[in-house]
Scaffold this motif. Structure first.
Motif, PDB file in Angstrom:
ATOM      1  N   LEU A 219       0.832  -1.212   0.000  1.00 41.82           N
ATOM      2  CA  LEU A 219       0.000   0.000   0.000  1.00 41.82           C
ATOM      3  C   LEU A 219       0.866   1.260   0.000  1.00 41.82           C
ATOM      4  CD1 LEU A 219      -2.928  -1.066   2.370  1.00 41.82           C
ATOM      5  CD2 LEU A 219      -2.874  -1.088  -0.126  1.00 41.82           C
ATOM      6  N   GLU A 220       2.012   1.152   0.642  1.00 35.75           N
ATOM      7  CA  GLU A 220       2.958   2.270   0.645  1.00 35.75           C
ATOM      8  C   GLU A 220       3.410   2.569  -0.798  1.00 35.75           C
ATOM      9  OE1 GLU A 220       5.824   1.453   3.868  1.00 35.75           O
ATOM     10  OE2 GLU A 220       7.240   2.457   2.498  1.00 35.75           O
ATOM     11  N   LEU A 299       2.742  -8.561  -8.523  1.00 34.30           N
ATOM     12  CA  LEU A 299       3.181  -8.358  -7.149  1.00 34.30           C
ATOM     13  C   LEU A 299       3.330  -9.706  -6.452  1.00 34.30           C
ATOM     14  CD1 LEU A 299       0.644  -5.457  -6.480  1.00 34.30           C
ATOM     15  CD2 LEU A 299       2.980  -5.284  -7.359  1.00 34.30           C
ATOM     16  N   ARG A 300       4.151 -10.555  -7.043  1.00 34.43           N
ATOM     17  CA  ARG A 300       4.429 -11.874  -6.476  1.00 34.43           C
ATOM     18  C   ARG A 300       5.880 -12.208  -6.775  1.00 34.43           C
ATOM     19  NH1 ARG A 300       0.246 -15.725  -9.287  1.00 34.43           N
ATOM     20  NH2 ARG A 300       1.893 -17.157  -8.683  1.00 34.43           N
ATOM     21  N   THR A 319       7.319  -8.090  -3.860  1.00 30.43           N
ATOM     22  CA  THR A 319       6.487  -7.209  -3.029  1.00 30.43           C
ATOM     23  C   THR A 319       7.285  -6.060  -2.394  1.00 30.43           C
ATOM     24  OG1 THR A 319       6.809  -8.745  -1.194  1.00 30.43           O
ATOM     25  CG2 THR A 319       4.798  -9.011  -2.482  1.00 30.43           C
ATOM     26  N   ARG A 320       8.549  -5.865  -2.824  1.00 22.21           N
ATOM     27  CA  ARG A 320       9.332  -4.754  -2.250  1.00 22.21           C
ATOM     28  C   ARG A 320       8.863  -3.427  -2.856  1.00 22.21           C
ATOM     29  NH1 ARG A 320      14.245  -6.316  -4.161  1.00 22.21           N
ATOM     30  NH2 ARG A 320      14.647  -4.090  -4.447  1.00 22.21           N
ATOM     31  N   PRO A 321       8.541  -2.432  -2.018  1.00 21.86           N
ATOM     32  CA  PRO A 321       8.006  -1.170  -2.551  1.00 21.86           C
ATOM     33  C   PRO A 321       8.887  -0.538  -3.620  1.00 21.86           C
ATOM     34  CG  PRO A 321       7.785  -1.218  -0.161  1.00 21.86           C
ATOM     35  CD  PRO A 321       8.546  -2.452  -0.541  1.00 21.86           C
ATOM     36  N   ASP A 322      10.234  -0.518  -3.411  1.00 22.28           N
ATOM     37  CA  ASP A 322      11.083   0.169  -4.404  1.00 22.28           C
ATOM     38  C   ASP A 322      11.015  -0.528  -5.765  1.00 22.28           C
ATOM     39  OD1 ASP A 322      12.346  -1.993  -3.263  1.00 22.28           O
ATOM     40  OD2 ASP A 322      14.369  -1.132  -3.361  1.00 22.28           O
ATOM     41  N   ILE A 324       8.495  -2.252  -6.959  1.00 19.41           N
ATOM     42  CA  ILE A 324       7.162  -2.013  -7.546  1.00 19.41           C
ATOM     43  C   ILE A 324       7.104  -0.612  -8.160  1.00 19.41           C
ATOM     44  CG2 ILE A 324       4.697  -1.782  -7.011  1.00 19.41           C
ATOM     45  CD1 ILE A 324       5.248  -3.776  -4.662  1.00 19.41           C
ATOM     46  N   ILE A 325       7.609   0.349  -7.421  1.00 21.07           N
ATOM     47  CA  ILE A 325       7.567   1.746  -7.907  1.00 21.07           C
ATOM     48  C   ILE A 325       8.404   1.868  -9.190  1.00 21.07           C
ATOM     49  CG2 ILE A 325       8.225   4.129  -7.343  1.00 21.07           C
ATOM     50  CD1 ILE A 325       7.624   3.265  -4.338  1.00 21.07           C
ATOM     51  N   ALA A 326       9.583   1.235  -9.207  1.00 20.13           N
ATOM     52  CA  ALA A 326      10.448   1.314 -10.399  1.00 20.13           C
ATOM     53  C   ALA A 326       9.758   0.664 -11.601  1.00 20.13           C
ATOM     54  CB  ALA A 326      11.793   0.630 -10.108  1.00 20.13           C
ATOM     55  N   ALA A 327       9.127  -0.487 -11.389  1.00 17.90           N
ATOM     56  CA  ALA A 327       8.468  -1.183 -12.507  1.00 17.90           C
ATOM     57  C   ALA A 327       7.280  -0.378 -13.016  1.00 17.90           C
ATOM     58  CB  ALA A 327       8.022  -2.574 -12.070  1.00 17.90           C
ATOM     59  N   ALA A 328       6.537   0.237 -12.096  1.00 13.68           N
ATOM     60  CA  ALA A 328       5.389   1.055 -12.522  1.00 13.68           C
ATOM     61  C   ALA A 328       5.891   2.247 -13.346  1.00 13.68           C
ATOM     62  CB  ALA A 328       4.593   1.531 -11.305  1.00 13.68           C
ATOM     63  N   ARG A 329       7.003   2.855 -12.906  1.00 11.74           N
ATOM     64  CA  ARG A 329       7.551   4.011 -13.660  1.00 11.74           C
ATOM     65  C   ARG A 329       8.007   3.568 -15.049  1.00 11.74           C
ATOM     66  NH1 ARG A 329      10.488   6.570  -8.505  1.00 11.74           N
ATOM     67  NH2 ARG A 329       8.738   7.869  -7.830  1.00 11.74           N
TER      68      ARG A 329
END
Ligand code: UD1
Length: 372
Positions: A219-220, A299-300, A319-322, A324-329
């Protein structure tokens, strides 16, 4: 005697059986549909039947929720008399939910041939209930219908005879291809007040939502992404309950995060088709995103559907936030290689399955009358 007894229990099953029910009718096979009742809320069940044009189930087992043992046992006990009553030539199960395994166990012990649709997928993570379900179901099945070529290799490595396996394509994609126009015409994003472009998020795996630190990290990451792109989250009942019990609502308290209840099939498909990126822990969404050409961030830690990574739009990031954020960018910046539609994901898997089973049933009947 019924030719096919087709089992469905949970949300992702309904799209798959819709194509098989149609295929059976075209192939001249009689079929009956059993709903185990694993999913029972209107938005996880009834809306799918209505939108997919599925017939009323011929039997509804009404098992509801429970622990794995409770749910599996209830399905088995309720299914046994139904199986005897319909006395089908073949029991057809799809996917990897508890209903799939429970009905397969009953059918195998009653000596009915089982056709497993979506056989041979493996993520090799035995912490996932679905991996246990799909593996055991494959080993109980007579006919193993696969969605990709790698699935045959998995099955053969486990000692399943090659002649039982047939690569037919993907029944869930059959239904997607039939429904995509109708889905887009519903303009779900507009109706939900979600501005475009947007990211779509789905989260429901127990491995992700039942553990507070993992869910909090996810969620973060979503909160950070929402500052760059609005996020829409149709929330599964399990996830809604965990967010509340862990007290994590603050991560969703942003005008850029649009939370809504679970959506019906067409609204979800429409939202997915028009999303800039999808973040998900679902298996089926990885496949749907591949066909729709929507970048998918899974996210697995692993996927049982490697074809969506090799040919499709999927990256598996954990599931690591960094990460996930990098992949979304990356997805937002369009940094992706060329994409293909996986082989045989052409809308005809249900037909192929029904045709193959029709041949088998004819042979079986021939053998019975020759012995009579
Ligand atoms: C199940 C499948 C999963 C699939 C998912 C799709 C198994 C082991 N898991 O997970 O593979 O991806 O469906 O959604 O079969 N609930 C409701 N209403 C319902 C159904 C469930 O509120 O109609 C709540 C209940 O609190 C229940 C919880 O959701 O305990 C989990 O439901 P369950 O069917 O056990 O598993 P899912 O997480 O939905």
């Amino acid at each position: 005697m019924t030719d096919l007894l087709i089992i469905a229990g949970a949300r992702p099953n309904f799209m798959k059986v819709a194509s098989i029910v149609d295929g059976a009718a075209h192939a001249g096979l009689s079929s009956a549909l059993v709903h185990t009742g694993q999913h029972y809320d209107a938005e996880l069940s009834d809306v799918f039947f209505a939108e997919l044009g599925l017939p009323e189930p011929d039997a509804h087992l009404g098992v509801g929720s429970g622990t794995h043992a409770e749910q599996t046992a209830r399905i088995m006990t309720a299914f046994e008399p139904v199986l005897r009553r319909f006395d089908p030539a073949v029991v057809v199960v799809v996917g990897d939910v508890n209903s799939t395994l429970a009905c397969s166990l009953v059918a195998a012990k009653e000596h009915y041939p089982i056709a497993h649709v979506e056989a041979g997928l493996r993520c090799h993570d035995f912490h996932m209930a679905e991996e246990i379900n799909r593996r055991l179901c494959d080993h109980l099945s007579t006919f193993l219908f696969t969605t990709s070529r790698d699935a045959r290799d998995n099955l053969v490595q486990e000692g399943i005879p090659d002649e039982r396996i047939e690569f037919v394509g993907n029944t869930m994609i059959d239904t997607l291809l039939r429904s995509a126009d109708a889905a887009r015409e519903r303009h779900a994003a507009e109706r939900l007040g979600v501005p475009s472009p947007y990211a779509l998020l789905t989260l429901h795996r127990p491995e992700n939502v039942d553990r507070r630190p993992i869910l909090e990290g996810l969620l973060e990451a979503v909160y950070t992404i929402s500052a760059e792109l609005p996020v829409v989250l149709p929330v599964h009942p399990r996830t809604a309950a965990r967010i509340e019990s862990f007290g994590l609502e603050r991560f969703l308290a942003s005008d850029e995060i649009h939370v809504c209840p679970s959506l019906g099939y067409l609204d979800f498909l429409g939202l997915l088709a028009d999303a800039k990126v999808v973040l998900t822990d679902s298996g089926g969404v990885q496949e749907e995103a591949t066909v729709l050409g929507v970048p998918c961030v899974t996210l697995r830690e692993s996927t049982e559907r490697p074809i969506t990574v090799e040919a499709g739009t999927n990256v598996v990031v954990g599931t690591r936030p960094d990460a996930i954020i990098a992949a979304a960018r990356d997805a937002l910046n369009g940094r992706r290689g060329p994409r293909q539609i996986p082989e045989l994901w052409d809308g005809r898997a249900g037909e192929r399955i029904a045709e193959r089973l029709a041949e088998e049933i004819l042979e079986l009947e021939g053998a019975v009358s020759a012995n009579a």
